[in-house]
Write an enzyme that holds these catalytic residues in place. Structure first.
Site, PDB file in Angstrom:
ATOM      1  N   LYS A  30      -2.830  -5.583 -17.290  1.00 30.33           N
ATOM      2  CA  LYS A  30      -1.470  -5.419 -17.795  1.00 30.33           C
ATOM      3  C   LYS A  30      -0.661  -4.764 -16.689  1.00 30.33           C
ATOM      4  CE  LYS A  30       1.599  -3.142 -21.029  1.00 30.33           C
ATOM      5  NZ  LYS A  30       1.851  -1.986 -21.897  1.00 30.33           N
ATOM      6  N   SER A  53       0.129   3.078 -24.188  1.00 30.99           N
ATOM      7  CA  SER A  53       1.075   4.192 -24.006  1.00 30.99           C
ATOM      8  C   SER A  53       1.927   4.394 -25.256  1.00 30.99           C
ATOM      9  CB  SER A  53       1.976   3.911 -22.798  1.00 30.99           C
ATOM     10  OG  SER A  53       1.199   3.733 -21.640  1.00 30.99           O
ATOM     11  N   ASN A  54       2.347   3.299 -25.889  1.00 32.80           N
ATOM     12  CA  ASN A  54       3.165   3.420 -27.092  1.00 32.80           C
ATOM     13  C   ASN A  54       2.372   3.939 -28.281  1.00 32.80           C
ATOM     14  OD1 ASN A  54       6.058   2.164 -26.689  1.00 32.80           O
ATOM     15  ND2 ASN A  54       4.632   0.963 -25.459  1.00 32.80           N
TER      16      ASN A  54
END
Length: 312
Positions: free
Chosen positions: A175, A49-50
């Protein structure tokens, strides 16, 4: 050859850097990956996502992965692995991304649930999606549970355990950005999972809590900012120095709270302010965050942990 599942340790979900015209800034990426490699992280997550995966073309994803792989090799880190974000809205494209990730140097794929047709994503459909991807992918996959970016879809511990046990050595970890520590504990100790499986905490704010629950380490955004502090906390925990680990966790929780409120662009703005590289630019529609966004208490918190980072 990479181990069956990602080694225990600290993983940085690497941010993507852009010029003003929104083209990739590969040279700054090299600077950043070098700092992470030298800090002792166990590996990198590229296009999580980052890393702004939804904003990148397939060709750009491949370029970022291959660049990171080259830097790890150059810095003498053959032990560090690369986990590539490969989530897409169709099974077909997800498999294609897994293949391209492997060709570019990734060791594992991190896969989100499809979520555009969220009403159709019932447990049997989700289970078949992950099974089909795991079967066809040339590299093992990790399940990525992040309800905030998948329309609220939340993989429960039974679904995760069933997928892992029915796809041995193909689905090798997860995760959990959902923050459900009970789920993390159940998955980490589930007797149905007979092969190596890495359950990762997904945010720095519950890093230590995840270790107590039996996590395989951390994949957290703040690792981009202070990788050495995270590595140190893991060392303290493993040495049995819980009091010192708790002290670091308090600082990481405060740091993560500052960074999360300013989002992906804010994390890059923080890199510019405190490390003199980066810049708070993402691809639109994400907004630009200026480095002067950090003032007062925010600045005090970040400056203090950067001083600690630089002392390690």
């Amino acid at each position: 050859m990479a181990p069956i599942c990602p080694p225990r340790g600290i993983y940085a979900p690497v941010v993507a850097f852009f010029f003003e015209d929104e083209t990739l800034d590969i040279e700054t990426l090299k600077v950043h990956v070098t700092r992470l490699a030298e800090a002792g992280v166990a590996g990198l997550v590229i296009q999580g996502s980052n890393g702004e995966a939804p904003h990148l073309l397939h060709s750009e994803r491949k370029e970022v992965i291959s660049t990171a792989a080259a830097i790890l090799k150059q810095k003498g880190r053959p032990d560090a692995v690369i986990i590539a974000g490969c989530g897409a809205q169709s099974t077909r494209e997800t498999i294609q991304l897994c293949q391209e990730a492997q060709e570019s140097g990734a060791d594992y794929a991190l896969v989100l649930s499809p979520s555009y047709w969220v009403g159709a994503m019932q447990p049997p459909t989700i289970q078949k999606f992950f099974t089909d991807v795991a079967t066809a992918s040339p590299i093992p996959i990790l399940l990525y549970n992040f309800p905030a970016v998948t329309g609220g879809i939340d993989l429960d511990s039974d679904l995760i355990a069933n997928l892992a046990s029915s796809n041995p050595n193909k689905i090798v970890g997860c995760k959990l950005t959902c923050g459900n520590l009970g789920k993390l504990h159940r998955v980490a100790h589930d007797k149905r999972i007979k092969t190596p499986f890495a359950a990762f905490a997904g945010k720095s704010e519950f890093f230590l809590h995840g270790l107590v629950a039996g996590s395989n380490g951390l994949i957290g955004a703040a690792v981009n900012f202070v990788p050495k502090v995270h590595v140190k906390l893991l060392e303290l925990y493993d040495a049995g120095n819980l009091a010192a680990a708790q002290e670091l966790q308090t600082q990481l929780s405060e740091t993560d709270w500052v960074l999360v409120r300013l989002g992906v662009s804010g994390l890059k703005a923080a890199l510019e302010k405190y490390y003199q590289y980066g810049g708070g630019r993402s691809r639109r529609p994400l907004k630009l965050v200026e480095s002067n966004a950090f003032s007062g208490e925010k600045d005090d918190i970040l400056r203090h942990i950067v001083e600690l980072e630089q002392s390690l």
